[in-house]
Design an enzyme around this catalytic site. Sequence first.
Site, short mmCIF file in Angstrom:
data_model
loop_
_atom_site.label_atom_id
_atom_site.label_comp_id
_atom_site.label_asym_id
_atom_site.label_seq_id
_atom_site.Cartn_x
_atom_site.Cartn_y
_atom_site.Cartn_z
N ARG A 60 0.83 -1.21 0.00
CA ARG A 60 0.00 0.00 0.00
C ARG A 60 0.86 1.26 0.00
O ARG A 60 0.40 2.35 -0.34
CB ARG A 60 -0.93 0.03 1.21
CG ARG A 60 -1.99 1.14 1.15
CD ARG A 60 -2.88 1.18 2.37
NE ARG A 60 -2.14 1.49 3.59
CZ ARG A 60 -1.93 0.66 4.60
NH1 ARG A 60 -2.38 -0.58 4.54
NH2 ARG A 60 -1.25 1.04 5.67
N TYR A 117 -14.48 19.93 -14.44
CA TYR A 117 -14.90 18.54 -14.57
C TYR A 117 -16.18 18.28 -13.80
O TYR A 117 -16.38 18.76 -12.68
CB TYR A 117 -13.77 17.63 -14.07
CG TYR A 117 -14.07 16.16 -14.12
CD1 TYR A 117 -14.59 15.57 -15.25
CD2 TYR A 117 -13.83 15.34 -13.01
CE1 TYR A 117 -14.87 14.22 -15.29
CE2 TYR A 117 -14.09 13.99 -13.04
CZ TYR A 117 -14.62 13.43 -14.19
OH TYR A 117 -14.90 12.09 -14.23
N ASP A 186 -5.34 21.28 -12.93
CA ASP A 186 -5.77 20.04 -13.56
C ASP A 186 -5.32 20.10 -15.02
O ASP A 186 -5.87 20.87 -15.83
CB ASP A 186 -7.30 19.91 -13.46
CG ASP A 186 -7.79 18.57 -14.01
OD1 ASP A 186 -7.13 18.00 -14.90
OD2 ASP A 186 -8.85 18.09 -13.54
N LYS A 211 -7.08 9.44 -19.42
CA LYS A 211 -7.34 10.12 -20.69
C LYS A 211 -6.08 10.08 -21.58
O LYS A 211 -5.61 9.02 -21.93
CB LYS A 211 -7.79 11.55 -20.41
CG LYS A 211 -8.86 11.68 -19.33
CD LYS A 211 -10.16 11.02 -19.67
CE LYS A 211 -11.30 11.44 -18.75
NZ LYS A 211 -11.12 11.16 -17.32
#
Length: 389
Positions: A60, A117, A186, A211
């Site tokens: 993790r 977004y 972003d 993307k």
Amino acid sequence: MTDQASDPGRRTAAVLGDGTLAVRAGLPEPVKYEPTLPGPVFAAHFHLPGEPTGGYAYGRDENPTWTHLERAIGELEAPGEEGVETLVFASGMAAISAVLFSQLKAGDAVVVPTDGYQALPLLHEQLRAYGIEVRTAPTGGDGQLAVLEGARLLWIETPSNPGLDVCDIRRMVREAHAVGALVAVDNTLATPLGQRPLELGADFSVASDTKGMTGHGDVLLGHVTCRDPLRAVEVRRWRKVVGAIPGPMEAWLAHRSLATLQLRIDRQCSTALSLASVLAEREDVTGLRYPGLPSDPSHAVAARQMRRFGPVVSFELADRKRAERFLEELRLVDDATSFGGVRSTAERRGRWGGDAVAEGFIRFSVGAEDPEDLIADVLRALDEAGAAG
């Protein structure tokens, strides 16, 4: 005596071409009989005798496959820079959340775009529940500056999704830092080959690598890159606490996909500009936006800070019926809700109900098809949609 710029063998990452960076980024030093890109490491734990003084301990926290990918993305985000740290996440939303929730506390204020977004409003609810003030303003015209005073964090999305407005990152950073605010950008739509937020002064560059970065529509991934080691520690701690980690296979696929980033992006951006230019001549197309188009309202600002203008073109058709008919008539374009992939996609964005767009608004993501084939398909579909009334 040759200099670095004239001798490819001696060029530093800061002056290497984007294609060279993309295919070499994050690769380990060559070892005889070992693969150039090691395969994914599937391990929940590692041998750890004695004191845990470094290296890999638990799945993790760290993973060798993540490490290669994180180094690769860092080299693309800030070529030739030391001290830049990248952290990968299970999705773009995980990366966005990591920055917001690691940097903000009760009583702080954050400024976010009204036209960003679609999932951002979901975060607004959670931020407010934690006692954080959420202020909103549009991207265009640097509108967020009007509500910046006293904020802890300015969140920028440029070009915005899906409307493709652009703000002046240098100006936004300068004004934000002057009032003591951090700046996160972003950069999903542009990718590091389109613009580099850290070079423009931002504190964080964040992206959904689902993307354009991975570009094949088969991986969910996100990343955060920053220079400040303290900020990196805070983001890393958040990732560990919530466990928003990518799988090794996804990380390996993402790294493999980076090798074609420059090839993909150049083809997509070139075709996107050609498509936008053709659409600009159509009477049945209105509200056309593409930052690379000289007539676009954002072109002047975009040209100062972007090196490539991205694969997304947006426009409006007369109404919902015309838009849906257009999408039905397309043969080389998938009706899907992502962007940045090698296969062109388009959708009537208003079907989701979360964006302030007209019913006939189309978000079109240009892929890597032959431009002549794609443009012919789009023009035929527009004609058919118009003929159907």
